[in-house]
Design a protein around this motif. Structure first.
Motif, PDB file in Angstrom:
ATOM      1  N   LEU A 246      -0.045   3.718 -27.449  1.00 38.39           N
ATOM      2  CA  LEU A 246      -0.041   3.741 -28.918  1.00 38.39           C
ATOM      3  C   LEU A 246      -1.217   4.554 -29.448  1.00 38.39           C
ATOM      4  CD1 LEU A 246       0.860   0.149 -30.164  1.00 38.39           C
ATOM      5  CD2 LEU A 246       2.198   2.242 -30.322  1.00 38.39           C
ATOM      6  N   ILE A 248      -2.896   6.983 -27.979  1.00 38.89           N
ATOM      7  CA  ILE A 248      -2.689   8.418 -27.750  1.00 38.89           C
ATOM      8  C   ILE A 248      -1.613   8.933 -28.702  1.00 38.89           C
ATOM      9  CG2 ILE A 248      -1.898  10.128 -26.069  1.00 38.89           C
ATOM     10  CD1 ILE A 248      -3.170   8.283 -23.910  1.00 38.89           C
ATOM     11  N   GLY A 249      -0.511   8.180 -28.804  1.00 36.55           N
ATOM     12  CA  GLY A 249       0.586   8.603 -29.670  1.00 36.55           C
ATOM     13  C   GLY A 249       0.138   8.747 -31.111  1.00 36.55           C
ATOM     14  N   GLN A 252      -1.072  12.037 -32.661  1.00 35.97           N
ATOM     15  CA  GLN A 252      -0.078  13.049 -33.050  1.00 35.97           C
ATOM     16  C   GLN A 252      -0.535  14.464 -32.692  1.00 35.97           C
ATOM     17  OE1 GLN A 252       0.683  11.334 -37.120  1.00 35.97           O
ATOM     18  NE2 GLN A 252       2.784  11.570 -36.390  1.00 35.97           N
ATOM     19  N   PHE A 287      -2.477  16.024 -29.644  1.00 31.98           N
ATOM     20  CA  PHE A 287      -1.759  16.762 -28.597  1.00 31.98           C
ATOM     21  C   PHE A 287      -2.510  18.052 -28.261  1.00 31.98           C
ATOM     22  CE2 PHE A 287       1.533  19.996 -27.658  1.00 31.98           C
ATOM     23  CZ  PHE A 287       2.008  19.467 -26.466  1.00 31.98           C
ATOM     24  N   VAL A 291      -3.792  18.922 -24.554  1.00 30.52           N
ATOM     25  CA  VAL A 291      -3.267  20.050 -23.778  1.00 30.52           C
ATOM     26  C   VAL A 291      -4.402  21.029 -23.422  1.00 30.52           C
ATOM     27  CG1 VAL A 291      -1.774  22.080 -23.903  1.00 30.52           C
ATOM     28  CG2 VAL A 291      -0.900  19.844 -24.589  1.00 30.52           C
ATOM     29  N   VAL A 294      -6.073  19.552 -20.467  1.00 27.07           N
ATOM     30  CA  VAL A 294      -5.274  19.749 -19.255  1.00 27.07           C
ATOM     31  C   VAL A 294      -5.412  21.213 -18.799  1.00 27.07           C
ATOM     32  CG1 VAL A 294      -2.918  19.787 -18.345  1.00 27.07           C
ATOM     33  CG2 VAL A 294      -3.675  17.868 -19.748  1.00 27.07           C
ATOM     34  N   PHE A 332      -3.898  14.096 -12.730  1.00 33.83           N
ATOM     35  CA  PHE A 332      -2.511  13.696 -12.974  1.00 33.83           C
ATOM     36  C   PHE A 332      -2.367  12.173 -13.053  1.00 33.83           C
ATOM     37  CE2 PHE A 332       1.825  12.582 -11.849  1.00 33.83           C
ATOM     38  CZ  PHE A 332       2.526  13.365 -12.759  1.00 33.83           C
ATOM     39  N   ILE A 341       3.159   7.324 -17.188  1.00 35.62           N
ATOM     40  CA  ILE A 341       3.997   7.916 -16.127  1.00 35.62           C
ATOM     41  C   ILE A 341       3.342   7.782 -14.756  1.00 35.62           C
ATOM     42  CG2 ILE A 341       5.383   9.509 -17.533  1.00 35.62           C
ATOM     43  CD1 ILE A 341       3.433  11.733 -16.626  1.00 35.62           C
TER      44      ILE A 341
ATOM     45  N   LEU B  17       2.910  19.927 -12.066  1.00 37.96           N
ATOM     46  CA  LEU B  17       2.404  18.587 -12.376  1.00 37.96           C
ATOM     47  C   LEU B  17       1.754  18.558 -13.761  1.00 37.96           C
ATOM     48  CD1 LEU B  17       0.833  17.361  -8.996  1.00 37.96           C
ATOM     49  CD2 LEU B  17       2.872  16.479 -10.136  1.00 37.96           C
ATOM     50  N   PHE B  18       0.947  19.574 -14.027  1.00 36.63           N
ATOM     51  CA  PHE B  18       0.263  19.612 -15.321  1.00 36.63           C
ATOM     52  C   PHE B  18       1.257  19.852 -16.454  1.00 36.63           C
ATOM     53  CE2 PHE B  18      -4.461  20.396 -14.126  1.00 36.63           C
ATOM     54  CZ  PHE B  18      -4.382  19.348 -13.218  1.00 36.63           C
ATOM     55  N   ILE B  20       4.273  18.688 -16.450  1.00 34.16           N
ATOM     56  CA  ILE B  20       4.884  17.364 -16.687  1.00 34.16           C
ATOM     57  C   ILE B  20       3.981  16.539 -17.611  1.00 34.16           C
ATOM     58  CG2 ILE B  20       5.463  15.155 -15.575  1.00 34.16           C
ATOM     59  CD1 ILE B  20       6.367  16.790 -13.126  1.00 34.16           C
ATOM     60  N   LEU B  21       2.665  16.570 -17.313  1.00 30.75           N
ATOM     61  CA  LEU B  21       1.716  15.832 -18.154  1.00 30.75           C
ATOM     62  C   LEU B  21       1.813  16.299 -19.604  1.00 30.75           C
ATOM     63  CD1 LEU B  21      -1.770  15.458 -16.403  1.00 30.75           C
ATOM     64  CD2 LEU B  21      -0.115  13.668 -16.985  1.00 30.75           C
ATOM     65  N   SER B  22       1.840  17.614 -19.793  1.00 26.46           N
ATOM     66  CA  SER B  22       1.863  18.150 -21.149  1.00 26.46           C
ATOM     67  C   SER B  22       3.148  17.758 -21.866  1.00 26.46           C
ATOM     68  CB  SER B  22       1.738  19.674 -21.119  1.00 26.46           C
ATOM     69  OG  SER B  22       0.561  20.020 -20.427  1.00 26.46           O
ATOM     70  N   ARG B  24       4.904  15.133 -21.267  1.00 26.78           N
ATOM     71  CA  ARG B  24       4.797  13.705 -21.578  1.00 26.78           C
ATOM     72  C   ARG B  24       3.923  13.508 -22.825  1.00 26.78           C
ATOM     73  NH1 ARG B  24       7.306   8.852 -21.398  1.00 26.78           N
ATOM     74  NH2 ARG B  24       5.769   7.182 -21.437  1.00 26.78           N
ATOM     75  N   LEU B  25       2.853  14.272 -22.897  1.00 25.36           N
ATOM     76  CA  LEU B  25       1.985  14.183 -24.077  1.00 25.36           C
ATOM     77  C   LEU B  25       2.768  14.566 -25.327  1.00 25.36           C
ATOM     78  CD1 LEU B  25      -1.444  15.631 -22.881  1.00 25.36           C
ATOM     79  CD2 LEU B  25      -0.933  13.282 -23.564  1.00 25.36           C
ATOM     80  N   TRP B  26       3.576  15.600 -25.206  1.00 28.23           N
ATOM     81  CA  TRP B  26       4.421  16.013 -26.329  1.00 28.23           C
ATOM     82  C   TRP B  26       5.307  14.845 -26.767  1.00 28.23           C
ATOM     83  CZ3 TRP B  26       5.065  20.146 -29.566  1.00 28.23           C
ATOM     84  CH2 TRP B  26       6.237  20.141 -30.344  1.00 28.23           C
ATOM     85  N   VAL B  28       4.934  11.581 -26.183  1.00 30.13           N
ATOM     86  CA  VAL B  28       4.192  10.422 -26.700  1.00 30.13           C
ATOM     87  C   VAL B  28       3.582  10.733 -28.067  1.00 30.13           C
ATOM     88  CG1 VAL B  28       2.138   8.985 -26.318  1.00 30.13           C
ATOM     89  CG2 VAL B  28       3.735   9.409 -24.443  1.00 30.13           C
ATOM     90  N   GLN B  29       3.044  11.955 -28.235  1.00 29.78           N
ATOM     91  CA  GLN B  29       2.266  12.233 -29.447  1.00 29.78           C
ATOM     92  C   GLN B  29       3.085  12.888 -30.557  1.00 29.78           C
ATOM     93  OE1 GLN B  29      -1.144  14.192 -27.179  1.00 29.78           O
ATOM     94  NE2 GLN B  29      -2.210  12.765 -28.524  1.00 29.78           N
ATOM     95  N   ILE B  30       4.048  13.681 -30.187  1.00 28.75           N
ATOM     96  CA  ILE B  30       4.822  14.359 -31.235  1.00 28.75           C
ATOM     97  C   ILE B  30       6.138  13.618 -31.486  1.00 28.75           C
ATOM     98  CG2 ILE B  30       5.808  16.557 -32.009  1.00 28.75           C
ATOM     99  CD1 ILE B  30       2.748  16.655 -31.528  1.00 28.75           C
ATOM    100  N   GLY B  33       5.076  10.039 -31.968  1.00 33.95           N
ATOM    101  CA  GLY B  33       3.773   9.907 -32.631  1.00 33.95           C
ATOM    102  C   GLY B  33       3.840   9.115 -33.924  1.00 33.95           C
ATOM    103  N   ALA B  34       4.840   9.429 -34.764  1.00 32.12           N
ATOM    104  CA  ALA B  34       4.921   8.758 -36.060  1.00 32.12           C
ATOM    105  C   ALA B  34       5.107   7.254 -35.877  1.00 32.12           C
ATOM    106  CB  ALA B  34       6.075   9.345 -36.865  1.00 32.12           C
ATOM    107  N   ALA B  36       4.124   5.533 -33.351  1.00 31.16           N
ATOM    108  CA  ALA B  36       2.866   4.982 -32.851  1.00 31.16           C
ATOM    109  C   ALA B  36       1.883   4.781 -33.998  1.00 31.16           C
ATOM    110  CB  ALA B  36       2.267   5.905 -31.790  1.00 31.16           C
TER     111      ALA B  36
END
Lengths: 385, 657
Positions: A246, A248-249, A252, A287, A291, A294, A332, A341, B17-18, B20-22, B24-26, B28-30, B33-34, B36
């Protein structure tokens, strides 16, 4: 003699070699950023407890300073020297891994040796030692692009002993780092598909057996189950996972802004300065910030693989590959854990998470990689005519 | 594969791998996001329930028996406690309030993440002192919380009941229970808990970085409803005092027995008793007492285990009036009496001392039967010695002559054994409410036992199938697979002994039914429920559970005979000098035998007035010794009050059954 002299000079004279400035500056950037995040995550709690708000960050600054000195020192040591002292270094780390069991349990684990200034965590230092050890074994083959079963057996034993000891502490995350790094190094060293699939296959069987015969500690098994279904434990670990996602989300696209993180600051997310430091990044910087972070790690990985490609010998190449694999696994699993994940295994985020031993071990690994870069040979554009 | 190629592959793998992380971030956050943001926004709103004051419990005249008052309490709000400060906070609270830190830690955990809990009720001075140094206690505030007050003390405690913290099962079964708010555990507090609870209010405020930044208007708590009992405090005081005196009287009587060498009648000290006054026309419980009792106030702040086990050992929490099961003994003869008349039971023709034609029996202290297989005589002794002459059913009830009622059982056996009519007595008893829960609006309402062949066969089967089963049939000869129901069992049942058992409330209900002509009303203790402003919410109307068809001439005869019990029968001594209305009251004594190590239980059931029955009164003194000597004098005093007579001191009556 006279004609041979210039080329000989060209080969041996590496005074002109410069350290890998991208590698070192990435480490500096990440460490500075880490300090900022630690401050943002701990300031509020410390203020409320009427302590100095920068206290936790200042403590980490000591380790960062020590770490940067370590990067310099280990850059200056010729990595090839380690071959001569390897049994000594390996033996020392094994002793330290045994020694943790002499000290009292903290939070259900024996991972620490209390020494002045901080608690030494041998498992962290075991990571570079195991990498150097495996690199040494794998560099001993007669045919440079082939790995023998004999070598595989040797590294299984040499890496398995510290891995087993670390599992007993218990520290599942660090334990799991070792097989991952091993596979990465074996692949780089030229192991055949047959060898790799055999190893992965037996690894899977071993994990299934561990579950079946309850070899895992209860809390480890629970963590994996909660990872698969956070609703199993909405108040405890599930709570932590949910809150982390939550937080992190809620960052936005661009985040709530530095020091504006309500979730990480309000202790909704526990351990937001150590294992869950990424929640502070995600919430405050969004985000975009996540990124970029990362990507920064990717640059670091890229540099390490470049070092591997340019190393003067197979030993150096494999060390650099190992360090890269270790960093990839940490990044990771750590970030993956905060966004749901990857299981909560307690792996910190390199250069950012609060923690002395971990920071120093990462710094030493970077120092060694830098030394490999410094000793690379020959330097083409420095060849004298 | 060459080394550089392998490195390229590795880099590709790491890049994946990275990536995939990005991604996932997209996600969760985009993508999420709202949602959350909304979830975290909601999370920053803290709602705290404000407990509702429990509704009052009043007697039938509106007199307050239990109410709630607001008292200052130390409340911890975990929203505002930094996890790191938890231990220090608990230590400080422990030192301040002198409560073990472990106890506070347990409450802290039980409240759950972001929960609120009350650590302790404090007095005004303490509250002021704590308020002065709240800086040291993050998340702590002083709040006014409702607390239960029992104005009635230990009076009516078994009817009112007590409070306790909900168990894990309670919380699972009923939604909306807070683990720190006490609920009713017994009596009216338990049965009417949902009426009494009220609805908690809510205070909501938004917290940002540990400070309250906005607050929504408080939703006030709705106080619980007022429960109005059918019990009358004035009568209750008389009944409770009489009951305690009756227990003392029993011990005096026992001293007298010991003095005359009759140690057998006085094995134990008398400590327990119960009394009930029931409205025979509605089933309203006008008074109900059980002794020993306890003060439910003890439970308000939680009871220490020592006091609890002390009271539990005395069985102080047991409402004997509703939950105690005893052989009803001679009080049950009224049931046999009515069966005899209603069913025209023919008396045996072949037994000496029984005259079936004149329907009289020779009450000379013993009945001899020569019916055993070997031809030997079987002697049934009565409770008295000497000869009372040839008595009819009326005189037998007045004198409590066992032999007459044995003869009734023998008559049923001889005439109808093996036919559907063999259970006429049991059916009369069941019709009058025996052998089943009374349905009273209180907890623990056991059924008692009315034995018959069917029940004995069921017990036999259960016991033979599973020897571990708690034995109900103790006699070995009943377990050999043959019919376990003997003629003697019915004889015992006819005088309310053997396996017959009943609660004092069942006896009261059955006498109410016999007195009112056959209507079995469900007893109840709550008349009506009103909201906190006095509006009627619910009214308990009388419930007719059964109507036994009775010849009203027989009812009138029974009432007349019950009167003769107090004028010239077994309770005559106890009722001597009752007052002018002696002609208008009646009753029956009973002395129940249970196991050998116990003294006899003393019963008296009264009806007042006889001319137009209104109350049925039951007095039971557990191991009281004698119904006539001990229970009847207690009932006499209660009935004097009911009839408006001047109450005399309680003195020993005649030692009769």
């Amino acid at each position: 003699m006279a004609t041979a002299a210039p080329s000989l000079t060209a080969v041996t004279d590496r005074r002109g070699n410069r350290p890998d400035s991208i590698l070192v500056s990435m480490v500096l950037l990440l460490s500075g950023f880490g300090l900022l995040m630690i401050y943002s995550a701990t300031r509020f709690g410390l203020e409320r407890a009427e302590q100095i708000p920068t206290g936790t960050m200042e403590r980490q600054m000591i380790f960062v300073t020590a770490g940067l000195i370590a990067v310099g020192l280990f850059s200056l040591i010729d990595y090839r020297e380690y071959r001569n002292f390897l049994p000594l270094i390996y033996g020392a780390i094994i002793l330290l891994l045994f020694a943790v069991f002499l000290f009292p349990e903290v939070n259900g684990a024996r991972r620490w040796i209390p020494i002045p200034l901080f608690n030494l965590q041998p498992a962290e230092f075991a990571k570079p030692v195991v990498i150097v050890t495996m690199a040494y074994v794998l560099s001993q083959s007669k045919n440079p692009d082939v790995v023998g079963w004999r070598q595989i057996t040797q590294i299984l034993v040499l890496a398995g002993l510290p891995a087993g000891l670390i599992l007993l502490e218990p520290d599942l995350g660090t334990t799991l780092t070792i097989p991952f790094v091993m596979l990465v190094m074996l692949f780089a060293a030229g192991a055949s598909w047959k060898q790799l699939t055999t190893l992965i296959g037996s690894g899977v069987i071993a994990v299934v057996a561990a579950f079946r015969f309850d070899l895992l500690q209860d809390h480890q098994e629970r963590r994996i189950r909660v990872f698969l279904d956070p609703d199993l434990d909405p108040q405890g670990m599930g709570f932590q996972l949910r809150q982390s996602k939550l937080a992190i989300g809620s960052g936005q696209l661009t985040g709530k802004g530095l020091f504006e993180g309500t979730q990480t600051n309000l202790a909704y997310v526990p351990e937001s300065e150590t294992d869950f430091i990424f929640t502070a990044v995600g919430e405050q910087l969004g985000f975009v910030g996540g990124v970029i972070l990362v990507a920064a790690f990717l640059v670091l990985i890229w540099r390490l693989l470049v070092i591997a490609a340019h190393a003067r010998d197979r030993f150096g190449s494999l060390i650099a590959v190992g360090v890269a694999g270790m960093l990839v696994f940490h990044v990771f699993v750590n970030i993956g854990m905060t966004v749901g994940i990857a299981p909560v295994t307690g792996l910190p985020l390199p250069f950012l998470s609060l923690g002395g031993s971990f920071y120093l071990a990462m710094a030493i690994s970077i120092g060694i990689a830098n030394s490999i870069w410094l000793k690379r040979s020959p330097v083409p554009d420095r060849l004298e005519p | 594969m060459r080394f550089s190629l392998r490195l390229t592959v590795l880099f590709g793998l790491f890049l994946a791998l990275f990536a995939i992380l990005s991604m996932r971030l997209w996600f969760v956050q985009i993508a999420e996001g709202a949602a959350a943001v909304e979830a975290t926004e909601n999370q920053s709103w803290v709602s705290v329930d404000t407990p509702a004051p429990r509704g009052d419990i009043r007697d039938r005249n509106g007199l307050v028996l239990a109410t709630s008052r607001f008292v200052p309490a130390v409340v911890v709000d975990r929203h505002l406690v930094n996890p790191e400060d938890k231990d220090v906070l608990i230590q400080r609270l422990s030192a301040l309030l002198a409560i073990p830190a472990d106890d506070i830690a347990a409450m802290y955990e039980a409240a759950g993440v972001n929960g609120t809990f009350t650590v302790a009720i404090v007095d005004t001075v303490e509250a002021y002192q704590i308020n002065e140094k709240l800086d040291l206690f993050p998340g702590v505030r002083i709040e006014k919380v409702p607390e239960r007050v029992y104005i009635s003390g230990s009076s009516m405690s078994h009817v009112i009941g007590q409070l306790g913290l909900p168990t894990a099962e309670d919380i699972e079964e009923r939604s909306g229970l807070s683990p720190s708010v006490r609920i009713g555990k017994s009596g009216v507090e338990a049965r009417y808990d949902e009426w009494l609870q009220g609805e908690s209010g809510e205070v909501s405020y938004q917290v940002r970085l540990g400070d309250v930044i906005t607050q929504r208007p408080e939703v006030p708590a709705t106080p619980g409803n007022t429960v109005i009992l059918s019990l009358d405090s004035g009568l209750q005081a008389v009944v409770e005092a009489a009951l305690i005196e009756g227990i003392q009287l029993s011990n005096e009587w026992k001293d007298g027995q010991r003095a005359t060498g009759n140690d057998d009648a006085a094995k134990n000290e008398t400590v327990r008793g119960a009394a009930i006054v029931l409205d025979v026309k509605t089933g309203e419980v006008v008074s109900m007492a059980s002794y020993p009792s306890y003060d439910p106030s003890l439970f308000v702040g939680g009871l220490d285990t020592e006091t609890y086990s002390l009271l539990a050992d005395q069985q102080a929490f047991l409402n004997l009036a509703v939950s105690g099961q005893y052989p009803p003994a001679s009080t049950f003869k009224a049931v046999t009496y009515l069966t005899f008349l209603e069913e025209n039971v023919p008396l045996p023709t072949d037994v000496e001392g029984i005259d079936p034609a004149s329907k009289v029996v020779h009450c000379d202290g013993q009945l001899e039967l020569s019916r055993l297989n070997d031809g030997s005589a079987q002697i049934f002794r009565d409770w008295y010695t000497g000869d009372k002459g040839w008595l009819d059913v009326s005189a037998s009830l007045q004198e409590s002559c066992n032999i007459f009622f044995y003869s009734v059982a023998l008559g049923i056996h001889d005439a109808w054994d093996g036919t559907p009519r063999e259970t006429v007595l049991q059916e009369m008893a069941r019709g009058l409410g025996y052998g089943a829960s009374t349905g009273i609006d209180l907890t623990s309402d056991p059924s008692g036992v009315i034995p018959d062949r069917e029940l004995f066969l069921a017990w036999q089967e259960a016991q033979m199938d599973d020897p571990e089963e708690a034995p109900r049939l103790l006699d070995e000869s009943r377990l050999d697979g043959r019919d376990p129901w003997f003629g003697g069992d019915l004889m015992n049942a006819a005088i309310g002994q053997g396996t017959v058992s009943a609660t004092p409330l069942q006896v009261a209900v059955s006498y109410a039914a016999m007195a009112n002509g056959g209507e079995v009303w469900e007893p109840y203790v709550v008349r009506e429920i009103r909201d906190s402003t006095g509006n009627l919410v619910e009214i308990n109307t009388p419930t007719l559970r059964n109507e036994v068809e009775l010849d009203q001439a027989n009812v009138a005869q029974l009432l007349a005979d019950l009167n003769r019990v107090v004028t010239r029968g077994t309770a005559a001594t106890a009722f001597r000098g009752f007052g002018d209305s002696l002609f208008d009251v009646g009753g029956k004594t009973g002395t129940g035998q249970s196991i050998a190590s116990k003294d006899n239980h003393a019963w008296f059931v009264g009806i007042a007035p006889i001319s137009d029955p209104r109350y049925s009164v039951v007095v039971l003194i557990d191991e009281g010794g004698s119904g006539g000597a001990v229970a009847a004098p207690v009932a006499r005093q209660i009935m004097q009050y009911l009839m408006g007579e001047e109450m005399d001191p309680i003195v020993v009556g005649e030692s009769a059954q």
